[in-house]
Design a protein around this motif. Sequence first.
Motif, PDB file in Angstrom:
ATOM      1  N   ASP A  66      27.478  -1.077  42.429  1.00  0.00           N
ATOM      2  CA  ASP A  66      27.542  -1.631  43.793  1.00  0.00           C
ATOM      3  C   ASP A  66      27.591  -3.163  43.770  1.00  0.00           C
ATOM      4  N   HIS A  81      26.912   5.081  56.075  1.00  0.00           N
ATOM      5  CA  HIS A  81      26.268   3.896  55.501  1.00  0.00           C
ATOM      6  C   HIS A  81      24.897   3.871  56.177  1.00  0.00           C
ATOM      7  N   GLU A 126      32.880   5.523  52.173  1.00  0.00           N
ATOM      8  CA  GLU A 126      31.462   5.277  52.435  1.00  0.00           C
ATOM      9  C   GLU A 126      31.254   5.237  53.948  1.00  0.00           C
ATOM     10  N   HIS A 175      30.449   3.285  42.300  1.00  0.00           N
ATOM     11  CA  HIS A 175      30.540   2.630  43.623  1.00  0.00           C
ATOM     12  C   HIS A 175      30.936   1.164  43.533  1.00  0.00           C
ATOM     13  N   HIS A 222      25.236   5.579  44.413  1.00  0.00           N
ATOM     14  CA  HIS A 222      24.581   4.281  44.186  1.00  0.00           C
ATOM     15  C   HIS A 222      23.279   4.249  44.970  1.00  0.00           C
ATOM     16  N   ARG A 265      16.521   3.941  52.459  1.00  0.00           N
ATOM     17  CA  ARG A 265      17.876   3.938  51.936  1.00  0.00           C
ATOM     18  C   ARG A 265      17.887   4.398  50.467  1.00  0.00           C
TER      19      ARG A 265
HETATM   20 ZN   LIG Z   1      26.456   1.461  49.895  1.00  0.00          ZN
END
Ligand SMILES: [Zn+2]
Length: 347
Positions: free
Chosen positions: A278, A145, A118, A24, A210, A221
């Motif tokens: 990321d 996202h 994404e 990512h 990620h 998340r």
């Molecule tokens: Zn992300």
Amino acid sequence: MSDSASSIDERIARLHAKGIVDLHFDLLMDLYNKGDRTDVLVTDFLPEFKAGNVGVLAAAIYIEDQYLPDRALAIGLDQMARLYLERDRSDSFAICKSYSEIKRAQEQGKIALVIAMEGIEPIGADLNLLRIFYELGVRVIGLTHARSNAAASGGVFAATGSPPNGLTAFGRILVREAERLGIIVDLAHINACGFNDILDITTEPPIVSHTNARKYYDIERNITDEQIKMVGARGGVIGVNSVLVSPRKEESTLDRYIDHIEHIIGLIGINGVGIGFDFFEFIYRQWSEAERTAFHQKFPSVHVIADLANHAHARNFTRRLIERGFRDEQIEKILFRNWMRIFEQIL
Ligand SMILES: [Zn+2]
């Protein structure tokens, strides 16, 4: 330099020689935002990619809030156009749509770029556009996202409070079609119910490009031990994210990054973990004070690891793995072998 220092450097060089794989990187948004410049890939990124021996990079399309919803498709296409233009201006990169193209790029000494999406905002609710993005090269797709869209809802950057709903009817059709086409379905960011729905309707090994373990950073998340085990049980791979390793700045360290890796290995074994760095510092650096303040209000506890902030730092990571006693065969799986196995299976 002492003998042992030089032998560690040689060991790192050997481990990196085949090229590391990062699943990512928010590259396309940055190329788009620098649309008045050319040779951005070569000038701004290639030196760091070379220093870290990046072999394969998943380069993500991402649509910033201000373009939603009306301009999402146009901006998504423009981001891809920028990547193709930049690719044409250099001999160092290849856009790869299959495992064999990735292998060929590596044989030619090029960095293989695999295009990811994404959040499906550029597709909206139009399945035909999934096919078009596939033809243009999208090979990894994450439905969301942090936002909700026509397919699903994202997990929030908090311990509770994500939308409870799973995939929409369109989201289910989209995931089935993505898998049929040979696109890797990415579980990063999706909320818990959507995560389960995707596992229910897919058969390929799942990936989370990620993310981090909620054990060390408890936000929706990230993913729970249960979710980690679900990915492992299906032969999937989890890429560990460098910017959400801890809610506390002082604990956002290279060692904590590796703690996440060890935790995942403890739950599902060495075949289930990879890199999804990321890296984000290059974007943050370009922002105005007002943009930084707005970002911190939205995502208060995102912390960059000082010595793992860009691809040039990848050798710091490998050095620390060695210092913590990882064997070469384990390090190779983390650096590239596990992701390459997924590419070989799905692309
Ligand atoms: Zn992300």
